[in-house]
Design an enzyme around this catalytic site. Structure first.
Site, PDB file in Angstrom:
ATOM      1  NE  ARG A 186      -2.826   1.695  -0.885  1.00  0.00           N
ATOM      2  CZ  ARG A 186      -3.120   1.292  -2.103  1.00  0.00           C
ATOM      3  NH1 ARG A 186      -3.694   0.123  -2.308  1.00  0.00           N
ATOM      4  NH2 ARG A 186      -2.824   2.035  -3.148  1.00  0.00           N
TER       5      ARG A 186
ATOM      6  CE  LYS B  49      -0.736  28.532  -5.558  1.00  0.00           C
ATOM      7  NZ  LYS B  49      -1.653  29.151  -6.514  1.00  0.00           N
TER       8      LYS B  49
ATOM      9  CE  LYS C 241       4.547  35.096  -4.201  1.00  0.00           C
ATOM     10  NZ  LYS C 241       3.652  33.964  -3.996  1.00  0.00           N
TER      11      LYS C 241
ATOM     12  CD  GLU D 187       2.165  38.341  -7.266  1.00  0.00           C
ATOM     13  OE1 GLU D 187       2.566  37.274  -6.762  1.00  0.00           O
ATOM     14  OE2 GLU D 187       1.209  38.994  -6.799  1.00  0.00           O
TER      15      GLU D 187
ATOM     16  CG  ASP E 124      -1.232  36.321 -10.018  1.00  0.00           C
ATOM     17  OD1 ASP E 124      -1.402  35.204 -10.564  1.00  0.00           O
ATOM     18  OD2 ASP E 124      -1.615  36.584  -8.873  1.00  0.00           O
TER      19      ASP E 124
END
Lengths: 273, 273, 273, 273, 273, 273
Positions: F94, F129, F161, F190, F211
C-alpha cells in the site's frame, strides 16, 4: 537542523547524564547575578543565541542584553546580564560562551577585513568552508560583521568547477546543458586563464571566479570584460592585501578563513554580588 | 549526537534540496579519481571520518587512506584517494574537507604544544571550550595530537568553581556535601590563592586548578603540597611559555585554544586523470 | 533521550493514531477531578514526572501534588489531584501511572534495603542493570529511596573486569595502561581472590569489587586492606542478609535487583465528584 | 519508536561519550568467545533482540543462537554464543542482557500462569501496564510465553470505563454514541454490578470487563449471559488462584503484573577460551 | 509523526536556509492584516491546523477563525484573519494554505458523496490510499466531511485478502488461525464470488468486502446474508452511481479517490489595509 | 526530511504496532511473485522510490523494474516485479503504491500539458503548492513529466510579491534594498499592471510574473519588453488554453494544479503463481 535543535543538542552534549557537581552540592535555591564581559576588542555576534541557550536550560533565567549583534566591544564591556538560579547559570554558561565567542570571533574578523576594504565597492563574501552543522549561524555572523553571503550550499546557486567542465567536454557544453534545465539559479564558472574567461563570457554566465590569479591577470580580466560579467576572486587574501585585490575592480572577494580559521573572541562570565 | 548522525546532517546541510549543478549537468556516468593533498605541515586527524563522509553520500565510492590519524604530513603529501562517480565526489568533498581540515588543525596545534613540553612529565589537557555539537570528535583530535582529555562534560567529573564554593559557604562545606553523595567521581577544586589551596588540600580532594596564577605562586604551591594533591594550571599558556609552566612540576596544563581558536590545516582535493 | 522526549514518546506509544473511545464518544467539554491514591505502603518517586505527563498531553490540566518524591505513603493516601477535561485525564492516566508506579516501586525497595542497613556506614549502590532507555530516571528513583548511584554508564568510571584484565595480561599491566591515558576517572577493579586483591592494592586503584565472595573472605579482605582501598561487594544481597554484609566494613554494596526485578508500587487513579 | 531505534538509543544510553575502560586499555585486536548462560529456569524471549544489540554495536560480531524465543531453559543452559572483538562484546553485553533478562522474565512468568490454566479454555491477556517505550516488545514477550495481547493502546479497541459512562449519561447512551461513529473496532465495557451488566448486554457490545468481582458474582454473570457476550476479568489474579477464576467460564483473564512487576530471568555472560 | 512534527517539518521544507526575500528587504517591523478567502464552494477542514502553522512560525501572530472545520463556504467567504508581522505571514502562508486547501478539498469531495447518499443508511468509508505521512489528518478530513474511517493501518483491524487466503489454504483455514490468536480485532474478508461469501459467513467473520462486484451480484449477496454479516463494497464508485450501490443495502461503501485523487479547494490569502 | 526518512516513516504510519493480519496468520515462510500493473495511460514516476519502499521493509525482497521513470505506460503494462516473502509484499504494497500512483499522476498530468505546448519554446513550471513534506519528490515528478522546477522554497530565489513591495514603499525601493544585500539569487517581481511592469524593467530584475492577466495584456507586455526581461505567467492555465498563453511569447508558465489537484495514476499489485 534548526537553531532550537542546535541549542538543545549542544546543551545535552555538555550535560549528558546530569551536572553532578550541582546535583551533589544540593544547594538551597537562591538568585545570582552573572555578567558576560568582553576581554578583547571586536564585534558581538550571537548575543540572542546565547540568551536562548540560557532560556532553553531554564526558562526562568532573566537575560538582559547590553550589546546587540553588530555592536563593537572593548575589554571590560558588559555584554549581557543573567539573573536566576546559580546552578542554571553554571550549567548553561559554557555552551552559551562557546556560541557567543565563536560567532563574535567570526564577526570581528569579517569586520576587520571589511574595514580594510574601506573606499572600494568590492564586497567580501564567505564560502562553504564552515563548521559542520553550524553553517547557518556562521554565515549569519559574517553578515553581522559586514560581509555578504555566497551560496549557502549546493542547492541555491550553480557553480561550475574545473571538474564539471572537463566532464561535460568544455565550458560552452557545460553551460549549454545547464541552461537547458535551469530556470531559477545564477550560474558561476571557475576560471583559470584568459581563454576560459573569454569562453565563459561568450556563454553569458552570471559570474566568473578567478582562483589564485595574479593581481596583474585579474586587472586585465576585469578591464576586458567588466561590462559583460561579474568577477569574484578567491585564495590568499588577508587583511593586509585585500585592498590591492579590491582595487582591481572585482565585485567580490571570497575568504574561507573567515569561518574555518577564526580565533574566538575572548569573553568571560563573572558572578557579581 | 553520534558520529553517523553528525555526518549525515552535515551532508544534508550542504545538499539541501539537491546539488543543482550536477542535476542539471546530467552527465553520463563515469569514474573519476581524486586525491586529498596536504598543503601545509601538520598531523592528520579525521581521515576515517572523511572516508565515512564519502561512503555515506555514496557507498560505492572507494576510499584508500595513505595517511592514518596521527601521521605527520608536509605540503604535497597525498592523504587519501577517492574513486568513483565524479558527481558523488564533488557533492561530498566540501563536507569531508571541513571535517578533516578542522580536526587536523586541532591535532597539529596540540602536537606542537606537546612537543614544546618535551622532557617534562606534564600532560597537556583540553577543555570544554569546544565547538557546539562537535566536542566528541574535537577531543578525539586532541588525543590524536598527543594531548589528554579533561572531563567530557558536566557529567563525568566534579569541579567546584568559585561560585559553587561561595554558594556552599566555603571549600570545606562544599567538599563535605559532595562527599556525602558522591561515590563515583574525582573532585577538582578551583583555587585562587594559598589559603584556599591549604583548605582544599585539607579536604582531601583529588586535584586543584590554579587559574591564572603567576609562575612564582605556582612553584610555591607545588613545592608545598606535591605529595598530597594533583595540580592543574590554566590560562595564558602558549607554545612559547608552556615549558616554563611545566617546569613548576604541575601534572596538568589545560588549554582552551586547542579547540576554540584553531587554524584549519590546509588540505585540498584534486582530480587526476 | 531527555525526559521530555521520553514522556512525549511514551504518550505517543499509547495514543497511536488516536484515542478512539473518546473520539467517538464526542462528549461535551466539562471538568473532572481525579486523584492518584496509594494502595500499598512505600516511598513516592516520579510525582513530578507524572505531573509532566499530564501537562504534556494537555497543558490546561491542573496538577496538585500532595506528596513529593521521597515522601512515604500508606494505602489510601492521596498523592496528587488532576483537574481538567476528563478525556485528557483518561488519555494520560495509564502513561502517568506506568512511570509513577515503577519509580515508586524502585524507591520503595531501595528504601527498605537502606533501612536494613541502619547503624552501618555502608552505602547501597545501584548498577547498570536498568530498563533500557529509562536508566536516568531509575537511578534518580534509587537516590530518592536513599541509595547511591554507581557509574551511569561506560563513560564515567573505569571498571576493569576479568576479561579486560586477561586481555591486558594481568591486573598490573591493565592498570598501567589505563594510568598512562586517564586523567579524569576513578578506577575500580573486579577481584575474585586474595592474590588479585593484593595486586590491585599494589597498583593503587581507587576501589575493588568483590564479586560473590563469602562473608568470611570479605571480612579478611577488608581487615587486611581497609586503609589502602575502597571495597564494593555485589551478588546475592537482599533485605535479610544485607546487614551482615555491611558489618564486614565494606563501603559499598551494589544491587541490580533494585532496578531489574522490582515490583511496581500499587497506585490507582480515581475520579471524584 | 521502532525496535532499531530502541536498540540504538539503549546502546547510546550506556556508551555516552565512549567506553573509557577499553579506550584507555588500547588493546591489540583479538577474537574472543562469550556465552550467554541461563542461571535460572524459565522461557527465553528476546534472543533475536539481544543478537541485534550486538550486531548494532559491531556488525562483525558473530552471534549464534542455541535457544530461540519460546524455548525453555534451566540453569547452565547456553543460550547464545558471541564471537569477535572483546571490546565490542563488553560494550554491548549489559544492554543485550538488560533486554534478554527482562523479556525472558516476562515470558517465564506468563508461561507459569498459562500452565496454571491447563485444562481450561480461558485465555490470559496482558494490559497496558507496560514499561514506557517498551510496550511493543513486552507484549511480544507475553505472546512468547503463551499469553494473548489485549489492545495495544488507546487506538485499536474501544473501552468504556466508569468515567466515560458517567460523562455520557449511562451505558446505553455511551454505546449509542460510539456505534454512531465506529465502523472498525470492538467495544468493551467495564462493569461493576449486575444491573450494568444487563444494560451492556442489551446494548450488544462485544465484551464486558468485570473488575475485582467476587468469584460468586462472576459465576452468576457468566451463567446468565454467556451466549450473548464475552467476559474478561481483571484484578487480584495470581498463579495460585487463576484456575478458580478460569473455571467460572470467562473467556479472558487479564493481568498487569505480567509486565509491571516481573522478576528478570537470571542470565549471565561468560567469556571462554 | 505527530501533528506538531508534521507542521514543523513542513515549514522547514519551505524555509530551508531562510527566506531570502524578507531577509534582504530588512523592513521596519509593522503589523499587517491578512485574510484567507474561499474562492470556490466546499467544506472547510484544517482551519485549526492552518492556525497552528502560523503560530508555530511566529507565536505572536494572532489568528481568528471565522469558519471552523465542517462549515460550508462559498466564493468570497472569509475563513480566518491573521494579524502580525508581514514577514511572518508571508513565510507561513504557503504552508498553511497547502494544508488547508488539501484537507478542505477532501472534506468537500467526501461531503458531496455523503449528500449523494441522502436517504440511505449506507456509510461512506475512506481507505489506506492516503498521502504518505498525512494519513492521520486526511482521515480526519474525511470525518469532517461526513464520512467514516475504515482501519487506520495494518494494526487495528484484520483484513484477509485473496493472497492471505491462498497462502493459508482457504478462507476457513485462514479464519481459524486468526481466531486462535486474536482477542481484540474485527475480522474482514475480501470476497470475489458467492462460494467464498458462503464460506466467510460460515466462519463467522465480522464483515465481507465485495471487490468490484456487479450491482446484481451485490444485491443477491446482501439479500442472502444480511442478517449474518456486514457488507462493504469497493471499486468504481463515484458521486453519480453511489446511491445505486447504497440501495443494495450494503452497510459500507469505501472510496480511495476521497484521498488519492482529490482537487484542492481554491483558497487564497489577501492582505488588507 | 530526506527520502530515506520519508519512506521509513510512511511505512511506520501504516504498520503502527504491527500487521496483525499476518502476525496472527503465522504462515510458513514461502516465496511469492507480485506485479505492479498499470490500469490507465500515463508516465511512470517513482519506480525507484517504490522499490526502495519494498527494500526498506524487507531487504531480501527482489524488485525488478520493467519501466523506469519517464517511461509511458498503458493499461495492462507490467511496471515492476516483486519477489519474496508474501507477508513482506503485503505489508509494503500500500505504501509503495501510494508513492508510485501519486508521483506517476503528477508526471502524467505534467506530460499532457507539456505535449499541449508542442511547437512553442515556453517552459512549464511547477510552484510551491505541493503536498507538505513531499515537495522534493513531487518536484522530481514534474521534471520526469517534462516540466521545469520553479524555486524549491523561500530560500533559493527572491520573489517580491505585492505585499513586500507595499511594505518597502514601491518596486524601486524594494529592489534597491534587495540589491544592496543579495549576491547570489535571481530576483522576480510580481506585476499586476503596465506601470509596475515598466518600473520593474527599469530596476533590472531578472523576471516578472504576470498574475492572472488577460491574453491581450500579456501580449502587449511581452512585445514591449521581451529584450529586457523574462516573463512568467500564472493562474487559470489548463491543457486546453496553455498553447494560447504560450503563443504570447512568455518564457514560463507556472501551474499549481500539477501538484495540488492531481489524480493518481491507477496502478494495482497482483500476485501471480
Amino acid at each position: 537542523m534548526n537553531l532550537e535543535e542546535i541549542i538543545r543538542k549542544s546543551l545535552e552534549e555538555d550535560l549528558g547524564s546530569g551536572d553532578i557537581t550541582t546535583r551533589y552540592l544540593d544547594l538551597e535555591p537562591s538568585t545570582a547575578m552573572a555578567y558576560m564581559i568582553a576581554k578583547d576588542t571586536g564585534i558581538i555576534a550571537g548575543a540572542d543565541i546565547a540568551r536562548q541557550v540560557f532560556k532553553t536550560l531554564d526558562p526562568e533565567l532573566k537575560v538582559t542584553l547590553y550589546r546587540k549583534d553588530g555592536d563593537p566591544v572593548k575589554p571590560g564591556d558588559e555584554i549581557m546580564r543573567i539573573e536566576g538560579r546559580p546552578a542554571s547559570i553554571l550549567q548553561a554558561q559554557r555552551t552559551a560562551l562557546n556560541f557567543l565567542q565563536r560567532l563574535s570571533g567570526i564577526a570581528s574578523k569579517t569586520n576587520r577585513m571589511v574595514k580594510a576594504l574601506a573606499g572600494s565597492k568590492t564586497k567580501l563574501l564567505d564560502t562553504r568552508k564552515t563548521t559542520p552543522l553550524l553553517r547557518s549561524i556562521e554565515k549569519y555572523a559574517v553578515r553581522v560583521g559586514g560581509g555578504y553571503n555566497h551560496r549557502h550550499g549546493l542547492y541555491d546557486m550553480i557553480m561550475l568547477k574545473e571538474n564539471h567542465i572537463r566532464a561535460a567536454g568544455g565550458i560552452s557544453q557545460a553551460v549549454a546543458r545547464i541552461k537547458e534545465h535551469n530556470t531559477t539559479y545564477k550560474i558561476e564558472v571557475e576560471i583559470t586563464n584568459h581563454a576560459e574567461l573569454a569562453e565563459a563570457v561568450a556563454c553569458k554566465v552570471d559570474r566568473v571566479m578567478l582562483d589564485n590569479m595574479s593581481l596583474k591577470d585579474i586587472r586585465l580580466a576585469v578591464k576586458t570584460y567588466k561590462k559583460q560579467i561579474e568577477f569574484e576572486i578567491s585564495g590568499g587574501v588577508n587583511e593586509e592585501n585585500i585592498l590591492s585585490y579590491a582595487k582591481t575592480g572585482v565585485q567580490y572577494i571570497s575568504s574561507g578563513a573567515l569561518t574555518h580559521s577564526c580565533k574566538s573572541l575572548d569573553i568571560s562570565l563573572l558572578f557579581k554580588e
